[in-house]
Design an enzyme around this catalytic site. Structure first.
Site, mmCIF file in Angstrom:
data_model
loop_
_atom_site.group_PDB
_atom_site.id
_atom_site.type_symbol
_atom_site.label_atom_id
_atom_site.label_comp_id
_atom_site.label_asym_id
_atom_site.label_seq_id
_atom_site.Cartn_x
_atom_site.Cartn_y
_atom_site.Cartn_z
ATOM 1 N N ASP A 63 -4.613 2.256 -8.414
ATOM 2 C CA ASP A 63 -5.111 2.971 -9.305
ATOM 3 C C ASP A 63 -4.516 5.107 -9.391
ATOM 4 O OD1 ASP A 63 -7.131 2.216 -10.033
ATOM 5 O OD2 ASP A 63 -8.629 2.070 -8.281
ATOM 6 N N TYR A 124 -2.824 -3.011 2.489
ATOM 7 C CA TYR A 124 -3.312 -1.673 2.427
ATOM 8 C C TYR A 124 -3.298 -1.090 4.070
ATOM 9 C CZ TYR A 124 -3.247 -1.612 -2.274
ATOM 10 O OH TYR A 124 -3.358 -2.033 -3.746
#
Length: 284
Positions: A63, A124
């Protein structure tokens, strides 16, 4: 849908990283907004002196504002273009790309490789500090400041309840026709000597906003606003809870993408394309 490369083309694996703060995410968008995909595709077309753009397929779309250290993509290039430019591609891309995005490796991919569907996990890291003075100015673009003291043990206790295969609808922004069933393989938090808390989040795949929503829930536990059972109860309820905040993107970095051995790529690609349901779940 197959992973066969068209005749006359070579599939090239790209390993890359970027600082996401000035990008409107990975994927190309209308209206001229700056994206990582758009930037690399434009640079590829320029350095190979091609009249057409070659589209990238990425392991995981990030994003707006999210960083990547270990992103992976692939691109199918004509054999003639690869033969002419392959050896010098990295240096030419380095000279063309903006300094907030780098390609570190460009090599011919093994048969059946697909940057997205071959992946077996994505890892992540989310970084946050609860230091009363705030974030080190040199790290401010990559670390979130949380202005309440955080109990890492309580956060880890809550995180353990979320591991495994579940429907993460309560932690995802729904997309039409997309499943929210994921296997969360790791969710753990460690406070470093510098006081920065690093959350490691690894799953076979992630749905939209999943990582930042999970971190938002754990922060609420860590600062004492909720008990350690609350994130698990939200997961079981299966609906969005207004108390789960999607934390800001700049603390999030895609660190690494994992792939199986070359001989297992084709099987993984087929498996990854199957829409999953949980045992006992209806099909529709």
């Amino acid at each position: 849908m197959t992973d066969e490369v068209a005749a006359g083309f070579v599939r090239v694996r790209l390993d890359l990283s970027y600082d996401g703060r000035d990008f409107s995410g990975w994927a190309k968008q209308a209206g001229g907004r700056r994206t990582v995909q758009g930037e690399i595709e434009d640079a590829l077309r320029t350095v190979t002196r091609s009249s057409q753009a070659y589209e990238l397929t990425v392991a995981g779309r990030t994003d707006s504002g999210v960083h990547a250290r270990g992103q992976v993509a692939h691109v199918d290039l004509p054999e003639s273009v690869w033969a002419e430019h392959g050896e010098k591609l990295l240096k030419r891309l380095a000279g063309r790309l903006s300094k907030d995005v780098r390609v570190w490796s460009a090599k011919e991919a093994p048969s059946g490789f697909n940057a997205r569907f071959s992946a077996i996990w994505r890892r992540y890291a989310y970084r946050v500090t609860d230091h009363p003075g705030g974030v080190d100015p040199l790290l401010r673009g990559h670390v979130l400041w949380h202005d309440w003291p955080l109990d890492v043990d309580a956060m880890n206790a809550a995180a353990r309840q979320l591991l495994g295969e579940h429907d993460f609808a309560a932690y995802c922004k729904r997309r039409e026709g997309a499943t929210t069933i994921r296997t969360l393989q790791e969710l753990s938090l460690v406070r470093g000597d510098d006081g920065i808390i690093t959350a490691t989040v690894r799953a076979d795949a992630f749905c939209h906003n999943m990582v930042r929503s999970l971190i938002g829930a754990l922060l609420f536990v860590g600062d004492g606003h909720r008990d350690s059972d609350w994130p698990g109860k939200v997961l079981a309820a299966g609906v969005r809870d207004s108390a789960v905040h999607v934390v800001r993107p700049h603390g999030l970095t895609l660190e690494e993408v994992g792939y199986p051995a070359d001989e297992l790529l084709a099987a993984r690609n087929k498996e990854a394309r199957n829409k999953r349901t949980l045992p006992g779940a209806g099909c529709c």
